[in-house]
Design a protein around this motif. Structure first.
Motif, PDB file in Angstrom:
ATOM      1  N   LEU A   1      -9.549 -42.640 -50.549  1.00 47.58           N
ATOM      2  CA  LEU A   1      -8.178 -42.890 -50.092  1.00 47.58           C
ATOM      3  C   LEU A   1      -7.678 -44.234 -50.590  1.00 47.58           C
ATOM      4  O   LEU A   1      -6.591 -44.350 -51.175  1.00 47.58           O
ATOM      5  CB  LEU A   1      -8.128 -42.864 -48.559  1.00 47.58           C
ATOM      6  CG  LEU A   1      -8.375 -41.522 -47.891  1.00 47.58           C
ATOM      7  CD1 LEU A   1      -8.308 -41.688 -46.395  1.00 47.58           C
ATOM      8  CD2 LEU A   1      -7.329 -40.543 -48.349  1.00 47.58           C
ATOM      9  N   ILE A   2      -8.512 -45.270 -50.395  1.00 48.20           N
ATOM     10  CA  ILE A   2      -8.079 -46.613 -50.787  1.00 48.20           C
ATOM     11  C   ILE A   2      -7.922 -46.694 -52.296  1.00 48.20           C
ATOM     12  O   ILE A   2      -6.972 -47.295 -52.814  1.00 48.20           O
ATOM     13  CB  ILE A   2      -9.074 -47.649 -50.248  1.00 48.20           C
ATOM     14  CG1 ILE A   2      -8.888 -47.773 -48.755  1.00 48.20           C
ATOM     15  CG2 ILE A   2      -8.841 -48.993 -50.894  1.00 48.20           C
ATOM     16  CD1 ILE A   2      -9.701 -48.829 -48.134  1.00 48.20           C
ATOM     17  N   TYR A   3      -8.835 -46.032 -53.024  1.00 48.33           N
ATOM     18  CA  TYR A   3      -8.703 -46.112 -54.479  1.00 48.33           C
ATOM     19  C   TYR A   3      -7.477 -45.365 -54.970  1.00 48.33           C
ATOM     20  O   TYR A   3      -6.861 -45.784 -55.959  1.00 48.33           O
ATOM     21  CB  TYR A   3      -9.960 -45.611 -55.171  1.00 48.33           C
ATOM     22  CG  TYR A   3     -10.827 -46.754 -55.587  1.00 48.33           C
ATOM     23  CD1 TYR A   3     -10.287 -48.020 -55.715  1.00 48.33           C
ATOM     24  CD2 TYR A   3     -12.165 -46.594 -55.869  1.00 48.33           C
ATOM     25  CE1 TYR A   3     -11.048 -49.091 -56.087  1.00 48.33           C
ATOM     26  CE2 TYR A   3     -12.945 -47.657 -56.251  1.00 48.33           C
ATOM     27  CZ  TYR A   3     -12.382 -48.905 -56.357  1.00 48.33           C
ATOM     28  OH  TYR A   3     -13.136 -49.963 -56.735  1.00 48.33           O
ATOM     29  N   ILE A   4      -7.096 -44.292 -54.273  1.00 54.26           N
ATOM     30  CA  ILE A   4      -5.869 -43.608 -54.699  1.00 54.26           C
ATOM     31  C   ILE A   4      -4.662 -44.515 -54.477  1.00 54.26           C
ATOM     32  O   ILE A   4      -3.795 -44.648 -55.353  1.00 54.26           O
ATOM     33  CB  ILE A   4      -5.729 -42.261 -53.967  1.00 54.26           C
ATOM     34  CG1 ILE A   4      -6.745 -41.272 -54.515  1.00 54.26           C
ATOM     35  CG2 ILE A   4      -4.337 -41.692 -54.149  1.00 54.26           C
ATOM     36  CD1 ILE A   4      -6.862 -40.022 -53.710  1.00 54.26           C
ATOM     37  N   THR A   5      -4.627 -45.202 -53.325  1.00 57.52           N
ATOM     38  CA  THR A   5      -3.473 -46.090 -53.129  1.00 57.52           C
ATOM     39  C   THR A   5      -3.485 -47.227 -54.140  1.00 57.52           C
ATOM     40  O   THR A   5      -2.423 -47.589 -54.675  1.00 57.52           O
ATOM     41  CB  THR A   5      -3.468 -46.674 -51.707  1.00 57.52           C
ATOM     42  OG1 THR A   5      -4.628 -47.466 -51.536  1.00 57.52           O
ATOM     43  CG2 THR A   5      -3.428 -45.619 -50.665  1.00 57.52           C
ATOM     44  N   ILE A   6      -4.681 -47.779 -54.418  1.00 61.39           N
ATOM     45  CA  ILE A   6      -4.720 -48.882 -55.396  1.00 61.39           C
ATOM     46  C   ILE A   6      -4.284 -48.376 -56.769  1.00 61.39           C
ATOM     47  O   ILE A   6      -3.554 -49.051 -57.502  1.00 61.39           O
ATOM     48  CB  ILE A   6      -6.130 -49.498 -55.468  1.00 61.39           C
ATOM     49  CG1 ILE A   6      -6.452 -50.216 -54.173  1.00 61.39           C
ATOM     50  CG2 ILE A   6      -6.215 -50.480 -56.603  1.00 61.39           C
ATOM     51  CD1 ILE A   6      -7.809 -50.845 -54.180  1.00 61.39           C
ATOM     52  N   GLY A   7      -4.721 -47.149 -57.102  1.00 63.20           N
ATOM     53  CA  GLY A   7      -4.332 -46.597 -58.403  1.00 63.20           C
ATOM     54  C   GLY A   7      -2.829 -46.458 -58.517  1.00 63.20           C
ATOM     55  O   GLY A   7      -2.226 -46.865 -59.514  1.00 63.20           O
ATOM     56  N   PHE A   8      -2.190 -45.915 -57.475  1.00 58.29           N
ATOM     57  CA  PHE A   8      -0.734 -45.773 -57.524  1.00 58.29           C
ATOM     58  C   PHE A   8      -0.072 -47.140 -57.608  1.00 58.29           C
ATOM     59  O   PHE A   8       0.889 -47.340 -58.355  1.00 58.29           O
ATOM     60  CB  PHE A   8      -0.234 -45.021 -56.287  1.00 58.29           C
ATOM     61  CG  PHE A   8      -0.176 -43.551 -56.489  1.00 58.29           C
ATOM     62  CD1 PHE A   8       0.893 -42.987 -57.150  1.00 58.29           C
ATOM     63  CD2 PHE A   8      -1.200 -42.731 -56.051  1.00 58.29           C
ATOM     64  CE1 PHE A   8       0.947 -41.633 -57.354  1.00 58.29           C
ATOM     65  CE2 PHE A   8      -1.154 -41.376 -56.258  1.00 58.29           C
ATOM     66  CZ  PHE A   8      -0.071 -40.830 -56.914  1.00 58.29           C
ATOM     67  N   LYS A   9      -0.593 -48.088 -56.836  1.00 60.78           N
ATOM     68  CA  LYS A   9       0.048 -49.406 -56.797  1.00 60.78           C
ATOM     69  C   LYS A   9      -0.046 -50.097 -58.145  1.00 60.78           C
ATOM     70  O   LYS A   9       0.964 -50.533 -58.703  1.00 60.78           O
ATOM     71  CB  LYS A   9      -0.612 -50.256 -55.702  1.00 60.78           C
ATOM     72  CG  LYS A   9       0.127 -51.522 -55.396  1.00 60.78           C
ATOM     73  CD  LYS A   9      -0.323 -52.082 -54.087  1.00 60.78           C
ATOM     74  CE  LYS A   9       0.171 -53.498 -53.906  1.00 60.78           C
ATOM     75  NZ  LYS A   9       1.617 -53.594 -54.002  1.00 60.78           N
ATOM     76  N   VAL A  10      -1.282 -50.167 -58.697  1.00 64.92           N
ATOM     77  CA  VAL A  10      -1.452 -50.840 -59.990  1.00 64.92           C
ATOM     78  C   VAL A  10      -0.680 -50.107 -61.084  1.00 64.92           C
ATOM     79  O   VAL A  10      -0.014 -50.730 -61.919  1.00 64.92           O
ATOM     80  CB  VAL A  10      -2.951 -50.939 -60.332  1.00 64.92           C
ATOM     81  CG1 VAL A  10      -3.140 -51.485 -61.713  1.00 64.92           C
ATOM     82  CG2 VAL A  10      -3.653 -51.805 -59.342  1.00 64.92           C
ATOM     83  N   GLY A  11      -0.728 -48.772 -61.050  1.00 63.52           N
ATOM     84  CA  GLY A  11      -0.031 -48.013 -62.091  1.00 63.52           C
ATOM     85  C   GLY A  11       1.459 -48.255 -62.054  1.00 63.52           C
ATOM     86  O   GLY A  11       2.080 -48.513 -63.091  1.00 63.52           O
ATOM     87  N   SER A  12       2.066 -48.251 -60.847  1.00 63.87           N
ATOM     88  CA  SER A  12       3.519 -48.447 -60.801  1.00 63.87           C
ATOM     89  C   SER A  12       3.884 -49.880 -61.154  1.00 63.87           C
ATOM     90  O   SER A  12       4.876 -50.118 -61.845  1.00 63.87           O
ATOM     91  CB  SER A  12       4.042 -48.066 -59.427  1.00 63.87           C
ATOM     92  OG  SER A  12       3.355 -48.763 -58.441  1.00 63.87           O
ATOM     93  N   GLU A  13       3.036 -50.851 -60.718  1.00 59.75           N
ATOM     94  CA  GLU A  13       3.329 -52.243 -61.061  1.00 59.75           C
ATOM     95  C   GLU A  13       3.333 -52.454 -62.564  1.00 59.75           C
ATOM     96  O   GLU A  13       4.273 -53.008 -63.148  1.00 59.75           O
ATOM     97  CB  GLU A  13       2.273 -53.161 -60.451  1.00 59.75           C
ATOM     98  CG  GLU A  13       2.700 -53.829 -59.183  1.00 59.75           C
ATOM     99  CD  GLU A  13       1.512 -54.367 -58.442  1.00 59.75           C
ATOM    100  OE1 GLU A  13       0.429 -54.521 -59.042  1.00 59.75           O
ATOM    101  OE2 GLU A  13       1.646 -54.621 -57.243  1.00 59.75           O
ATOM    102  N   MET A  14       2.249 -51.958 -63.222  1.00 58.97           N
ATOM    103  CA  MET A  14       2.123 -52.186 -64.660  1.00 58.97           C
ATOM    104  C   MET A  14       3.199 -51.413 -65.423  1.00 58.97           C
ATOM    105  O   MET A  14       3.716 -51.882 -66.431  1.00 58.97           O
ATOM    106  CB  MET A  14       0.743 -51.763 -65.137  1.00 58.97           C
ATOM    107  CG  MET A  14      -0.361 -52.604 -64.596  1.00 58.97           C
ATOM    108  SD  MET A  14      -0.270 -54.244 -65.268  1.00 58.97           S
ATOM    109  CE  MET A  14      -1.342 -55.099 -64.175  1.00 58.97           C
TER     110      MET A  14
END
Lengths: 82, 116, 231, 87
Positions: free
Chosen positions: C206-219
């Motif tokens: 769960l946490i890695y999915i949120t981190i993935g979305f966050k980093v992906g949208s930021e970059m």
């Protein structure tokens, strides 16, 4: 000294040479290309040292993203160092 | 049967590493960038494909992932070599003096662009 | 000349000092009890096969929240900087070379494949190497491929901001749920499951999915800002 | 099993290949030459990573080769677009 150690030594020497080249060259685009080589060698070295997480992060961030950011910076400034 | 599979895998790995070496040798030895592209992309593509297939046969559980890797190589390598060739032509990299044909000169699409 | 000699002398002194300092530390032997504990108990306690992600997300989850915050601040600052830069641009070029047909066609095939690869990396963070940060960067690089091969490609900045905010909020909400259900912030409140399965390892996926979305949208937002200033 | 002499031969060939590619990247008179060397080196590196994965007997190591191949390709494409004046 096994063959794998020999390969590592070769890679480290290549990395040092690439770093020297990046510092010495005046053509900043060539420096960006050789920086990609440094990240490539770093990824293989992390891989050989059995740190796959670090290797994958190195491959993702240093190979793609850093190159793109450097290229945009080059586009906004000068290509050749004075 | 298993011995045969291992033999085929070893042969493929040997062929692959040989072609990777030959590709790098071509990149080192050929005279200009258009000739280097020949070795630097076609030969290394064949080498990597046969090496990965050999590894997939040596360890049959990895075969699906190896096939995905081969698909990625087949999709990406031609595109990057095309991009490099086009970029070097557009940026005004001169042909080697031994080259005799330059068909791209006749088209408007090949004029242009940046600096080598 | 004297400066060069001084620099070489300084390097030599540094080298001798480093050698003296590191000669007593044996290479490759572990002296830390904490890492030994993680290696011995990590798989049974948490169910994640990849110990590195267990350490990053659960044992040191609070630090990861800090890292995500630092990344968010850096991306926001760089975006503000680039936004100001685009207004005072004097060095515009006359013509741009359009992307070739081969590149456009290949991008149409490769863009979903690379997106899928990024999603694979961050969903399987507890099973294979990688995790949220590399997966997010792979997603952003798929967008970079689109920006390179299509001149008129845009992302919706408002949507990117929303995804980023929602992902960050979800991370904190998962942490607060841990505080409510298991007694401490970011505690693991889901069962560890069978190690090696996709649905295992508690809240790591769960946490890695949120981190993935966050980093992906930021970059992605960052790269799209960069594309706009080069036009 | 893969015999030992084959490992030695394959590593020697790939190591020589990496050396030649690095030399071309350092020498290459202009930037397109270096770019060709980088592109070839990325493919050689993928091969080396897969081979080392077989050596260590870890199937998950193939993922790194996959990601490296996909992303090195994007870096090559970006530099090529810069060279042709399209960035």
């Amino acid at each position: 000294m096994t063959l794998l150690n020999l390969l590592e030594t070769l890679l480290v020497i290549g990395m040092l040479g690439a770093a020297l080249f990046v510092v010495r060259t005046r053509d900043l685009l060539a420096a960006v290309v050789v920086t990609a080589i440094i990240s490539l060698v770093a990824a293989i070295l992390f891989y050989v040292l059995q740190a796959p997480d670090v290797a994958i992060t190195e491959a993702a961030i240093d190979a793609g993203l850093t190159t793109a950011i450097f290229l945009v910076a080059l586009r906004k400034t000068e290509r050749y160092e004075k | 049967m298993n011995l045969l599979l291992q033999g085929v895998a070893g042969t493929l790995i040997l062929i692959g590493s040989l072609f990777l070496f030959l590709g790098a040798l071509g990149v080192y030895r050929f005279p200009d960038v258009y000739n280097r592209l020949q070795a630097g992309t076609k030969s290394t593509t064949l080498g990597a494909l046969s090496l990965i297939l050999g590894v997939g046969l040596a360890e049959p559980a990895w075969l699906p992932k190896a096939l995905v890797l081969m698909l990625f190589i087949l999709l990406t390598n031609p595109v990057s070599s095309h991009a490099i060739g086009r970029a070097s032509y557009k940026s005004g990299y001169p042909l080697w003096e031994g080259s005799i044909v330059d068909h791209c000169q006749e088209h408007d699409a090949c004029k242009g662009g940046g600096e080598a | 000349m004297t400066r060069r000699v001084l620099a070489i002398l300084l390097l030599l002194i540094l080298a001798v000092a480093l050698y003296q300092a590191l000669a007593r530390v044996p290479f490759g032997t572990d002296r830390m009890a904490v890492s030994r504990y993680y290696l011995d108990h990590g798989v049974q306690d948490l169910g994640g096969v990849n110990i590195v992600t267990s350490v990053v997300v659960l044992y040191r989850g609070f630090d990861t929240l800090g890292e995500v915050t630092v990344l968010f601040l850096a991306a926001t600052g760089l975006g503000a900087l680039l936004h100001g830069l685009a207004l005072h641009d004097e060095k515009r070029r006359r013509t741009k070379t359009p992307p070739s047909l081969i590149m456009r066609t290949a991008t149409r095939i490769l863009f979903p494949l690379i997106l899928l690869l990024g999603a694979y990396v961050f969903v399987h963070g507890h099973l294979t190497p990688g995790g949220g940060f590399p997966g997010g960067v792979v997603v952003a690089l798929a967008y970079l491929l689109g920006f390179l091969a299509h001149d008129h490609w845009r992302v919706n900045h408002r949507a990117v901001r929303w995804i980023e905010g929602l992902a960050g909020m979800t991370y904190v909400i998962i942490g607060l749920l841990g505080l409510y259900l298991a007694g401490s912030f970011l505690a693991n409140f889901l069962p560890p499951g069978t190690p090696g399965r996709l649905f295992s390892a508690g809240i790591i996926p769960l946490i890695y999915i949120t981190i993935g979305f966050k980093v992906g949208s930021e970059m992605t937002g960052l790269l799209s800002e960069m594309k706009e200033i080069t036009e | 099993m893969i015999p030992g002499w084959l490992w030695i031969l394959a590593y020697t060939l790939i190591g020589l290949g990496v050396l030649l590619g690095l030399l071309r990247a350092f020498l290459g008179p202009k930037t397109p030459d270096r770019l060709v060397a980088v592109d070839a080196l990325v493919t050689i590196t993928m091969g080396l990573m897969v081979l080392l994965g077989l050596w260590y007997r870890r199937g998950i190591y193939l993922d790194i080769a996959l990601i490296y191949g996909a992303l090195g390709f994007i870096a090559t494409l970006a530099i090529a677009r810069y060279l042709e004046g399209g960035l």
